[in-house]
Design an enzyme around this catalytic site. Sequence first.
Site, PDB file in Angstrom:
ATOM      1  N   LYS A  84     -16.831  -9.149 103.239  1.00 20.51           N
ATOM      2  CA  LYS A  84     -18.022  -8.730 103.055  1.00 20.51           C
ATOM      3  C   LYS A  84     -19.453  -8.979 104.044  1.00 20.51           C
ATOM      4  O   LYS A  84     -20.218  -8.414 104.047  1.00 20.51           O
ATOM      5  CB  LYS A  84     -18.360  -8.837 101.769  1.00 20.51           C
ATOM      6  CG  LYS A  84     -17.231  -8.233 100.761  1.00 20.51           C
ATOM      7  CD  LYS A  84     -17.849  -7.991  99.364  1.00 20.51           C
ATOM      8  CE  LYS A  84     -16.867  -7.105  98.626  1.00 20.51           C
ATOM      9  NZ  LYS A  84     -15.419  -7.851  98.209  1.00 20.51           N
TER      10      LYS A  84
HETATM   11  C1  LIG Z   1     -14.212  -7.213  98.096  1.00 17.16           C
HETATM   12  C2  LIG Z   1     -12.940  -7.623  98.193  1.00 17.16           C
HETATM   13  C3  LIG Z   1     -11.700  -6.915  98.464  1.00 17.16           C
HETATM   14  C4  LIG Z   1     -11.763  -5.479  98.117  1.00 17.16           C
HETATM   15  O1  LIG Z   1     -12.501  -4.881  99.339  1.00 17.16           O
HETATM   16  P1  LIG Z   1     -12.685  -3.092  98.874  1.00 17.16           P
HETATM   17  O2  LIG Z   1     -13.422  -2.717  99.950  1.00 17.16           O
HETATM   18  O3  LIG Z   1     -13.796  -3.227  97.431  1.00 17.16           O
HETATM   19  O4  LIG Z   1     -11.655  -2.429  98.684  1.00 17.16           O
HETATM   20  C5  LIG Z   1     -10.586  -7.690  98.754  1.00 17.16           C
HETATM   21  N1  LIG Z   1     -10.650  -8.952  99.157  1.00 17.16           N
HETATM   22  C6  LIG Z   1     -11.783  -9.737  98.944  1.00 17.16           C
HETATM   23  C7  LIG Z   1     -11.699 -11.278  99.180  1.00 17.16           C
HETATM   24  C8  LIG Z   1     -12.924  -9.235  98.562  1.00 17.16           C
HETATM   25  O5  LIG Z   1     -14.121  -9.776  98.625  1.00 17.16           O
END
Ligand SMILES: *Cc1c(COP(=O)(O)O)cnc(C)c1O
Length: 472
Positions: A113
């Site tokens: 993220k």
């Molecule tokens: C947010 C997150 C996901 C999922 O991603 P999306 O974009 O919501 O599908 C998967 N793995 C981790 C470690 C995350 O922080």
Amino acid sequence: MNYISTRGIAQSASFCEILLEGLAADGGLAVPQSCPRVSDAELEIWRYLSYPELAFEIMRKFVSDIGPRDLRALAIATYQESVFGSREITPLTTLEPGLHLLRLSFGPSLAFKDIAMQWLGHLFQYVLETQKRELTILGATSGDTGSAAEYALRGKKSVRVFMLSPFGKMSAFQTAQMYSIEDPNIFNIAIHGVFDDAQDIVKAVNADVAFKLRHHIGSVNSINWARIVAQVVYYFKGYFAASESNRQQVSFAIPSGNFGNIYAGHMARKMGLPIAQLVCATNENDVLHEFFQKGRYRVRTTAQTLKTSSPSMDISKASNFERFVFDLFDGDSNEVVKLWACLGQDGAFDLSQTPQFKGLRERFGVVSCSSTHTDRISTIRAVKAQYGIVVDPHTADGIKGALQYIQKDVPMVALETALPAKFADTIQEALGTLPDRPARFAGIENRPQRYDELPASAAHVMTYISQHSPGA
Ligand SMILES: *Cc1c(COP(=O)(O)O)cnc(C)c1O
């Protein structure tokens, strides 16, 4: 480039206009009016670009109301070796010929993220300064989103962050990551309740339109369009790293929750990047897997949402999925309105008998899988034993999908969405040892923590925001 709503009623708007808004006025999500395309000649040049230059070339196709010079400067300011740990920003590790891991988690909060959130931080500051505006980010987090947002927005002028988290419910590491941030524009609010209480408070505050306007409240949640744009970039980067020429196809496996990450891959494919398959990997909360298998989208209630060992994928509905359904019906917003009305009424819709669903796999390349805790543990063990690499539980779910769908002569790239350091308990269970931790996080649990505890009440949170805003 203008943006329209998946529900077709809200007026079209520019990138900067949708940047700070959540849902469109008609309840839909912003999508580009037409999908930008990448030509063969461009793709040839892009193969040799650095990450920030590639990011700029992609972003400029989606952003027409920030001048190219400023947009380029923002990309360069964001994607620095000192922030992401390498010049490649998202380096590729080859596990064995044809099977790769795209490392997306070397940023400040150790999850993918950061890649989008860091850009948002720079973008917000730029837009707010230009428009002489202020912004209050209000969010709820169960872990990853909150820390990525706080690391991206700490110290940024004109932005204040109020992040609600469930008191005592996050891992010691995640808690310390957020609560040890000392910048005066970051406010950690520890709610006496669970994550859903925190999320309900955010909804209640946003429903108070006067309060929302007075305090310039915005969000950085997963439907934020700018986050998607920033995520498109690493699909190109990963494609170039895993292939030798642009005549080749590459597949990606994506640990999925709110469908933001994989939707960015879908965008890249739609732009013309030669992607064979997009593997949508879920955990026990298999809303998405169920849809891609059976054509039925059935959202879960909070009570039906399981707590798993890949917690960032524990979702009851996938907030970006509406964007994909919009594409599935070739931008027919009437269809989207009908389906979401059905969802509101019955909690489900069924496309299994439609030509759209029947042609989905061939047209969009999306396939899916789901994993259990046992799968996760055995994948973490197998990857360590075969390749000497420790992966986190979310990444393990992706690797399981990668192995299930890998095809001869098509490189498969599994996305690493977090570092194992964040999920020490599961690593301990799988391998009997604690995961390594980047030096900057050594002893983070012992640092002083800055947070305020509040009861699970929107009124208390609103009073708190008022008291901690300029002029209070
Ligand atoms: C947010 C997150 C996901 C999922 O991603 P999306 O974009 O919501 O599908 C998967 N793995 C981790 C470690 C995350 O922080």
